[in-house]
Write an enzyme that holds these catalytic residues in place. Structure first.
Site, PDB file in Angstrom:
ATOM      1  N   TRP A 131       0.800  -1.225   0.000  1.00  0.00           N
ATOM      2  CA  TRP A 131       0.000   0.000   0.000  1.00  0.00           C
ATOM      3  C   TRP A 131       0.832   1.274   0.000  1.00  0.00           C
ATOM      4  CZ3 TRP A 131       2.072   1.828   4.355  1.00  0.00           C
ATOM      5  CH2 TRP A 131       2.293   0.961   5.422  1.00  0.00           C
ATOM      6  N   LYS A 155      -2.689  -8.368  -7.473  1.00  0.00           N
ATOM      7  CA  LYS A 155      -3.507  -8.216  -6.274  1.00  0.00           C
ATOM      8  C   LYS A 155      -3.004  -6.983  -5.518  1.00  0.00           C
ATOM      9  CE  LYS A 155      -4.854  -8.672  -1.913  1.00  0.00           C
ATOM     10  NZ  LYS A 155      -4.290  -7.928  -0.773  1.00  0.00           N
ATOM     11  N   PRO A 156      -3.773  -5.871  -5.517  1.00  0.00           N
ATOM     12  CA  PRO A 156      -3.362  -4.686  -4.770  1.00  0.00           C
ATOM     13  C   PRO A 156      -3.578  -4.864  -3.281  1.00  0.00           C
ATOM     14  CG  PRO A 156      -5.503  -4.313  -5.790  1.00  0.00           C
ATOM     15  CD  PRO A 156      -5.034  -5.675  -6.247  1.00  0.00           C
ATOM     16  N   ALA A 157      -2.981  -3.983  -2.492  1.00  0.00           N
ATOM     17  CA  ALA A 157      -3.215  -4.007  -1.048  1.00  0.00           C
ATOM     18  C   ALA A 157      -4.685  -3.723  -0.763  1.00  0.00           C
ATOM     19  CB  ALA A 157      -2.330  -2.979  -0.356  1.00  0.00           C
ATOM     20  N   GLU A 158      -5.157  -4.265   0.340  1.00  0.00           N
ATOM     21  CA  GLU A 158      -6.572  -4.145   0.694  1.00  0.00           C
ATOM     22  C   GLU A 158      -7.008  -2.694   0.833  1.00  0.00           C
ATOM     23  OE1 GLU A 158      -9.634  -5.946   4.106  1.00  0.00           O
ATOM     24  OE2 GLU A 158      -7.472  -6.315   4.208  1.00  0.00           O
ATOM     25  N   ASP A 186      -8.268  -9.014   0.142  1.00  0.00           N
ATOM     26  CA  ASP A 186      -7.523  -9.002   1.390  1.00  0.00           C
ATOM     27  C   ASP A 186      -6.379 -10.007   1.335  1.00  0.00           C
ATOM     28  OD1 ASP A 186      -8.894 -11.387   1.481  1.00  0.00           O
ATOM     29  OD2 ASP A 186     -10.265 -10.770   3.070  1.00  0.00           O
ATOM     30  N   GLU A 225      10.686  -8.706  -2.784  1.00  0.00           N
ATOM     31  CA  GLU A 225      11.268  -7.486  -2.239  1.00  0.00           C
ATOM     32  C   GLU A 225      10.609  -7.276  -0.889  1.00  0.00           C
ATOM     33  OE1 GLU A 225      11.329  -4.455  -0.810  1.00  0.00           O
ATOM     34  OE2 GLU A 225      11.462  -2.936  -2.387  1.00  0.00           O
ATOM     35  N   CYS A 258      10.628   1.565   1.555  1.00  0.00           N
ATOM     36  CA  CYS A 258      11.551   0.499   1.959  1.00  0.00           C
ATOM     37  C   CYS A 258      13.005   0.945   1.940  1.00  0.00           C
ATOM     38  CB  CYS A 258      11.371  -0.709   1.039  1.00  0.00           C
ATOM     39  SG  CYS A 258       9.737  -1.470   1.137  1.00  0.00           S
ATOM     40  N   GLU A 350      12.087  -2.620  10.894  1.00  0.00           N
ATOM     41  CA  GLU A 350      11.742  -1.622   9.884  1.00  0.00           C
ATOM     42  C   GLU A 350      10.521  -0.862  10.413  1.00  0.00           C
ATOM     43  OE1 GLU A 350      10.935  -1.265   5.097  1.00  0.00           O
ATOM     44  OE2 GLU A 350      10.171  -3.015   6.159  1.00  0.00           O
TER      45      GLU A 350
END
Length: 449
Positions: A131, A155-158, A186, A225, A258, A350
């Site tokens: 996201w 598949k995109p983030a929810e 999801d 990644e 990141c 992180e």
């Protein structure tokens, strides 16, 4: 089935999105499979023309793409506008890169035979993206995969499906039906895609999720990644703009990058000065003016937990200028935490927020050891006016990307990828084409029997 989408600027519902389940995922993969022979049979030039049309469409509809990105991420307008422009550039870059690819040696390598190498697409690629950069991370994966002749199911983030749903509709018009499919949903949707009949999985996300993806993918090709925790070694002779540049890079996208600088390491002789300058620079970066909110409630809670658990002996905290109606959003100020022990969670994890930690090293060698002491190994930087020493340290940093006197400087021509728990595989540059192609050696006997 639908899920509620939340505006990170306000913390309030902004709409709904479908949640794809087995039927929808299987249907998307089947459509991509059906489109594969036609798409892969196109010449690189023909694919390049269509990818160029997609880039032009993204540019023509840039305002709508930027609005979609802002809705899901809360980013300031300049950030979304710049990222949409980068997406168009990526599709154009790979349209050309696929036509200029170099290959291993060919010719009469064995007496009486002619040999050459064919580069063939892997097939249907399942892509799962996060996201923090919904559209751009998808372009990093999809552009080289499509240029190499694969079809793709994303598949995109929810929390951020908007821009990819828009991209899929435009792709259907200019690339062809089935070439680029999107399955919103999801985590369960992501697992269904990974376990479906795709030939390869490309995943960008957390190390924990990456290990799960690798296990579910089995023997199929996987590109991962998995985040970073980038060190920035600041030597006593660092350029005057160092701390301001680090503060800007650390707060871009609210630190949800990141490769963003996370761990500043200074020597004893310049440590106090670096802490003071970083504190001043970070407090000048205002949430709501210079950068947006964290993406969602879970990420905000995780960020708060890490900060609360930190054993910092010195800190500096910036401000938030949320607009009216945004008080309940996931805003967090820019923050510096100093005098941290090496095992502090703000150092080892992180954090993924507008935070910089500062560690003290007695020598340059100790600074290098601290920089290489965490399992993540994605990005890093060195700050010094002694370029010979800077280049030497960059070569000794265990990271996929190392900058000298800059940070987060990236372009389509240069590769980006991690080591260690940051994953494996390459995004960006012509090297990314290797992720989505398989070499086949063809040898023909031409000599006399």
């Amino acid at each position: 089935m639908k899920t509620t989408l939340t505006d990170p600027r306000t913390g309030l519902a902004r709409g709904t999105a479908p949640v794809s389940r087995e039927r929808e995922v299987a249907g998307a993969v089947a459509a991509a499979r059906a489109a594969l022979p036609g798409w892969s049979a196109l010449t690189p030039r023909e694919r390049a023309v269509r990818l160029g049309l997609l880039a032009a469409t993204v540019e023509a509809e840039a305002a709508e793409y930027a609005a979609c990105e802002r809705a899901g991420t809360g980013k300031p307008e300049p950030e979304t506008a710049g990222e949409v422009a980068q997406v168009a550039d990526l599709f154009r870059f790979y349209a050309t890169a696929a036509r200029t690819r170099t290959v291993p040696a060919s010719g009469a390598l064995v007496a009486g035979h002619e040999s050459w190498v064919r580069w063939e697409p892997v097939g249907v690629v399942g892509v799962v993206v996060p996201w923090n950069y919904p559209l751009m991370m998808a372009a990093w994966r999809c552009a080289p995969a499509l240029a190499a002749g694969n079809t793709v199911v994303v598949k995109p983030a929810e929390t951020t499906p908007d821009s990819l749903v828009l991209l899929a509709s435009h792709a259907a018009a200019v690339l062809g039906e089935g070439v680029l499919q999107v399955v919103p949903g999801d985590r369960a949707t992501g697992r269904l895609l990974v376990e479906s009949a795709v030939d390869m999985v490309a995943f960008t996300g957390s190390p924990e999720a990456g290990r799960d993806v690798a296990a579910r993918a089995g023997t199929r090709r996987v590109s991962l990644e998995l985040g970073g925790n980038a060190p920035a070694i600041v030597l006593p002779d660092a350029p005057p703009q160092t701390c301001a540049a680090l503060a800007e890079a650390a707060t871009y996208n609210a630190g949800q990058s990141c490769a963003a600088p996370a761990r500043v390491i200074a020597l004893a002789e310049n440590y106090d000065r670096v802490v003071a300058l970083l504190g001043a620079a970070m407090t000048e970066r205002v949430a709501g003016r210079d950068f947006g909110p964290l993406n969602n409630a879970d990420q905000a809670a995780r960020y708060d937990r890490i900060v609360a658990a930190s054993q910092a002996g010195h800190s500096a905290t910036g401000t938030v200028e949320a607009a009216a109606g945004e008080e309940k959003g996931y805003w967090r100020p820019a923050r510096v935490l100093a005098d941290l022990p090496p095992a502090d969670p703000a150092v080892t994890e992180e954090v993924f927020g507008p935070l910089l930690t500062v560690e003290r090293a007695a020598t340059v060698e100790e600074a290098l050891a601290l920089a290489n002491s965490v399992p993540q190994a994605l990005a890093s930087s060195v700050w010094t006016t002694d370029l010979e020493r800077g280049i030497d340290l960059a070569s000794r940093l265990d990271a996929g990307e190392a900058w000298v006197n800059c940070h987060l400087v990236q372009t389509a021509e240069l590769p980006h990828g991690g080591r260690g728990s940051s994953g494996h595989g390459t995004d960006l540059s012509v090297l990314a084409l290797d992720e989505y192609q398989r070499p086949k050696t063809v040898t023909v006997r031409v000599g006399r029997p």
